[in-house]
Design an enzyme around this catalytic site. Sequence first.
Site, PDB file in Angstrom:
ATOM      1  N   THR A   1       0.832  -1.203   0.000  1.00  0.00           N
ATOM      2  CA  THR A   1       0.000   0.000   0.000  1.00  0.00           C
ATOM      3  C   THR A   1       0.866   1.254   0.000  1.00  0.00           C
ATOM      4  OG1 THR A   1      -1.687  -1.178   1.258  1.00  0.00           O
ATOM      5  CG2 THR A   1      -1.827   1.224   1.230  1.00  0.00           C
TER       6      THR A   1
ATOM      7  N   TYR B   1     -13.212  -3.942  -2.746  1.00  0.00           N
ATOM      8  CA  TYR B   1     -14.347  -3.515  -3.570  1.00  0.00           C
ATOM      9  C   TYR B   1     -15.339  -4.650  -3.792  1.00  0.00           C
ATOM     10  CZ  TYR B   1     -17.377  -1.294  -6.890  1.00  0.00           C
ATOM     11  OH  TYR B   1     -18.490  -0.796  -7.513  1.00  0.00           O
TER      12      TYR B   1
ATOM     13  N   TYR C   1      -2.728 -10.130   4.341  1.00  0.00           N
ATOM     14  CA  TYR C   1      -2.749  -8.736   4.786  1.00  0.00           C
ATOM     15  C   TYR C   1      -4.191  -8.343   5.049  1.00  0.00           C
ATOM     16  CZ  TYR C   1      -1.948  -3.633   4.509  1.00  0.00           C
ATOM     17  OH  TYR C   1      -1.904  -2.284   4.764  1.00  0.00           O
TER      18      TYR C   1
ATOM     19  N   ARG D   1      -9.394  -0.241   4.658  1.00  0.00           N
ATOM     20  CA  ARG D   1      -9.173   0.058   3.246  1.00  0.00           C
ATOM     21  C   ARG D   1      -9.989  -0.849   2.326  1.00  0.00           C
ATOM     22  NH1 ARG D   1      -4.896   3.092   1.140  1.00  0.00           N
ATOM     23  NH2 ARG D   1      -3.553   4.066   2.695  1.00  0.00           N
TER      24      ARG D   1
ATOM     25  N   LYS E   1      -0.212 -10.022   8.231  1.00  0.00           N
ATOM     26  CA  LYS E   1       0.003  -8.629   8.611  1.00  0.00           C
ATOM     27  C   LYS E   1      -1.345  -8.114   9.090  1.00  0.00           C
ATOM     28  CE  LYS E   1       1.070  -4.023   6.776  1.00  0.00           C
ATOM     29  NZ  LYS E   1       1.350  -3.214   5.557  1.00  0.00           N
TER      30      LYS E   1
ATOM     31  N   ILE F   1       5.241  -4.886  10.031  1.00  0.00           N
ATOM     32  CA  ILE F   1       5.468  -4.363   8.688  1.00  0.00           C
ATOM     33  C   ILE F   1       5.086  -2.901   8.759  1.00  0.00           C
ATOM     34  CG2 ILE F   1       4.821  -4.495   6.257  1.00  0.00           C
ATOM     35  CD1 ILE F   1       4.400  -7.491   6.632  1.00  0.00           C
TER      36      ILE F   1
END
Length: 296
Positions: free
Chosen positions: A48, A111, A137, A142, A165, A207
């Site tokens: 990201t 999405y 992740y 997000r 993560k 991370i």
Amino acid sequence: MKQVIFTGAATALVTPFAQDGSIAWEELERLVEFQIEGGIDAIVACGTTGEAATMTTEEHTQVIRFIIEKAKGRVPVIAGTGSNDTQFCVELSQEAKELGADGLLLVTPYYNKTSQKGLIESFNYVADSVKMPCILYNVPSRTGCNIQPATYKELSKNPYIVAVKEANGDISATARTAALCGEDLTIYSGEDNQTLPIMALGGKGVISVFSNALPGTMHQLAAAMLQGDLETARKLDLEYLDLMDGFFMDVNPIPIKEALFQMGLIRTNFCRMPLTTMTEEGAAKLHALLKKHSLV
């Protein structure tokens, strides 16, 4: 016991751009050296923070290749290859494997999202297709998609799914994941300001966005937790908490790029649209934080 790709601090590396939006390769090489010389334990390419969402497929593979070549095996390089298109994720992941990545970072589908059943099927499909260490992740703020502890338990049965993560902001859920999965799933913090509590639950590191600017400090904090030195880790955590938060006063990676620009580590603070630069007010606030910590 599953392979642990790294312990300690990995940097989710920014991708520096020139003012025209092209990738600034010389600056990227300097950033890789800055990280390794600073003592970082691993580097994540095209996450990201690296603005992978705005890269062409060719650019994506070029950046992964470049970072692997410049790291020269001194630290593990983890390639961000996640997508909301599972088949494309497999193709990109296979390319990263051929380029020599040490592991993959696979974000949850965004999405179109999916169900918990869909997460299990799609992540297993990618891992079984590529046959290399995969870090899931989880960043629901997000993606709108959250991995549940029971889902981690099921996914941890796959020999190639080695870690997560975790950036769900829910320490209680992370504790449940740790209790359910044990040594079958390594947990890394995906939020700088939660590194200490997640590692207190048995996490193996972080991370990090913060470590783009201060690789040595984040390495020291994580190393202290791994060594059971809570006093040192807590001191570092509280000393730099304002800066960790400051690097998220705007949408990541806008503030960390502004910080690296002000520190003289990159030549521009350019982010590809739809991201943009900070407001003058925001940049001034960030400058004050950087000055407080003697970084400018």
